[in-house]
Design a protein around this motif. Structure first.
Motif, PDB file in Angstrom:
ATOM      1  N   UNK A   1      -3.549  -5.028  -1.264  1.00  0.00           N
ATOM      2  CA  UNK A   1      -3.531  -5.815  -0.725  1.00  0.00           C
ATOM      3  C   UNK A   1      -4.612  -6.458  -0.793  1.00  0.00           C
ATOM      4  N   UNK A   2      -5.045  -7.526   0.329  1.00  0.00           N
ATOM      5  CA  UNK A   2      -6.992  -8.002   0.056  1.00  0.00           C
ATOM      6  C   UNK A   2      -6.601  -8.848   1.219  1.00  0.00           C
ATOM      7  N   UNK A   3      -6.723  -8.985   2.938  1.00  0.00           N
ATOM      8  CA  UNK A   3      -6.358  -9.134   3.691  1.00  0.00           C
ATOM      9  C   UNK A   3      -7.840 -10.909   3.429  1.00  0.00           C
ATOM     10  N   UNK A   4      -7.014 -11.887   3.576  1.00  0.00           N
ATOM     11  CA  UNK A   4      -8.004 -12.885   4.022  1.00  0.00           C
ATOM     12  C   UNK A   4      -8.883 -13.705   5.183  1.00  0.00           C
ATOM     13  N   UNK A   5      -9.822 -14.055   4.948  1.00  0.00           N
ATOM     14  CA  UNK A   5     -10.519 -14.146   6.103  1.00  0.00           C
ATOM     15  C   UNK A   5      -9.919 -15.297   7.323  1.00  0.00           C
ATOM     16  N   UNK A   6      -8.089 -15.518   7.204  1.00  0.00           N
ATOM     17  CA  UNK A   6      -7.965 -16.678   7.916  1.00  0.00           C
ATOM     18  C   UNK A   6      -7.734 -15.693   9.346  1.00  0.00           C
ATOM     19  N   UNK A   7      -7.785 -16.238  10.691  1.00  0.00           N
ATOM     20  CA  UNK A   7      -8.072 -15.586  11.647  1.00  0.00           C
ATOM     21  C   UNK A   7      -6.251 -14.965  11.895  1.00  0.00           C
TER      22      UNK A   7
ATOM     23  N   UNK B   1      -7.904 -15.945   1.074  1.00  0.00           N
ATOM     24  CA  UNK B   1      -6.184 -16.548   1.747  1.00  0.00           C
ATOM     25  C   UNK B   1      -5.851 -14.443   1.055  1.00  0.00           C
ATOM     26  N   UNK B   2      -4.640 -14.068   1.775  1.00  0.00           N
ATOM     27  CA  UNK B   2      -4.643 -12.438   1.478  1.00  0.00           C
ATOM     28  C   UNK B   2      -3.755 -12.916   0.203  1.00  0.00           C
ATOM     29  N   UNK B   3      -4.301 -11.813  -0.672  1.00  0.00           N
ATOM     30  CA  UNK B   3      -3.917 -11.396  -2.311  1.00  0.00           C
ATOM     31  C   UNK B   3      -2.798 -10.349  -1.985  1.00  0.00           C
TER      32      UNK B   3
ATOM     33  N   UNK C   1      -0.581 -12.611  -6.151  1.00  0.00           N
ATOM     34  CA  UNK C   1      -0.638 -14.162  -5.229  1.00  0.00           C
ATOM     35  C   UNK C   1      -1.180 -14.412  -4.704  1.00  0.00           C
ATOM     36  N   UNK C   2      -1.569 -15.546  -3.214  1.00  0.00           N
ATOM     37  CA  UNK C   2      -1.903 -15.336  -2.261  1.00  0.00           C
ATOM     38  C   UNK C   2      -0.940 -16.144  -1.529  1.00  0.00           C
ATOM     39  N   UNK C   3      -1.131 -15.547  -0.275  1.00  0.00           N
ATOM     40  CA  UNK C   3      -0.391 -15.398   0.834  1.00  0.00           C
ATOM     41  C   UNK C   3      -0.882 -16.012   1.491  1.00  0.00           C
ATOM     42  N   UNK C   4      -0.349 -18.024   2.669  1.00  0.00           N
ATOM     43  CA  UNK C   4      -1.196 -17.843   3.983  1.00  0.00           C
ATOM     44  C   UNK C   4      -0.158 -18.275   4.856  1.00  0.00           C
TER      45      UNK C   4
END
Length: 254
Positions: free
Chosen positions: A111-117, A94-96, A213-216
């Motif tokens: 910010x670190x972008x997650x691997x989601x689409x 997830x995005x952190x 945080x992690x965000x989705x």
């Protein structure tokens, strides 16, 4: 040659800490006697502006690093936290986010972008409220109820979505639950269709300075995953807090 005042000597030592670590190198950099530099460093350690790493080696302390910077996402505090943030991003997918307190709001430092689409709309330097975000509620949970009430009086707890808690009594009851589980959840309270899980980062005095945080998107986080992500976020926030010299909290044996 004009003699430096005590304040000028202290400032010189603090500035040298940005480049040097060894006591002898700091003395050389400032042109001050080693004994004078050692005394100043010990005073800085005492107030949290420096930390003694091993023997005669020093670094910037938690209190100094905790001063928020809104001009860049690559300041010392974000750099210290970055390895932990990257690890959390890789483990969760997830995005952190990493944010710090700035008055009655938070500012994203990293910010670190997650691997989601999909991508999250957040950005470094963006401000966010405390009462309806995961990091914000985790920070508020570290505060006394009286302080939360004062903040609510100042900000008014504005509604950002239909799920935002705008009654301070309701918010305080919610924060009591956050304290027990060590992480907070933003369940579409700050932005529709977005769910975040966050935990507070504290400094050497045990004071909250911000959080992780992690965000989705909301559909992408099930109830079971929230608990799992909460544990991961709390662990990451604890690791960053430890780097900043936070007090070690002993867990109950039972």
């Amino acid at each position: 040659m004009t003699q430096l005042s005590a304040l000028e000597k202290a400032i010189a030592v603090v500035e040298a800490l940005a480049h040097e670590r060894r006591l002898s190198d700091i003395a050389r950099h400032t042109g001050l006697p080693v004994s004078t530099v050692h005394r100043i460093l010990q005073e800085l350690v005492g107030v949290g502006w420096a930390r003694e790493e091993d023997g005669r080696t020093y670094a910037m302390g938690a209190r100094l690093l905790s001063l928020p910077s809104r001009s860049t996402g690559t300041d010392d505090l974000a750099r210290l936290a970055r390895p932990q943030l990257r690890q959390l991003c890789q483990a969760s997918g997830r995005t952190v986010h990493f944010a710090v307190l700035d008055g009655d709001q938070l500012v994203y430092l990293d910010k670190h972008e997650g691997t989601r689409a999909y991508s999250m709309r957040s950005r470094i330097g963006m401000t966010l409220p405390l009462h309806c975000t995961a990091i914000g509620k985790a920070v508020l949970a570290q505060m006394a109820d009286a302080d939360v009430r004062q903040l609510a009086a100042r900000t008014g707890l504005p509604p950002l979505t239909a799920r935002t808690m705008t009654d301070v009594s309701v918010l305080l009851r919610h924060l009591a639950k956050v304290r027990k589980r060590a992480y907070a959840v933003d369940d579409e309270e700050n932005e529709a269709h977005t769910r975040c899980v966050g935990a507070a980062v504290v400094n050497h005095r045990g004071e909250p300075i911000g959080g992780v945080s992690v965000s989705s998107l909301a559909f992408d986080v099930t109830g079971a995953e929230v608990e799992q992500l909460g544990s991961m976020v709390a662990t990451t926030a604890g690791a960053i807090s430890a780097i900043l010299g936070s007090p070690v909290v002993e867990e109950d044996a039972g």
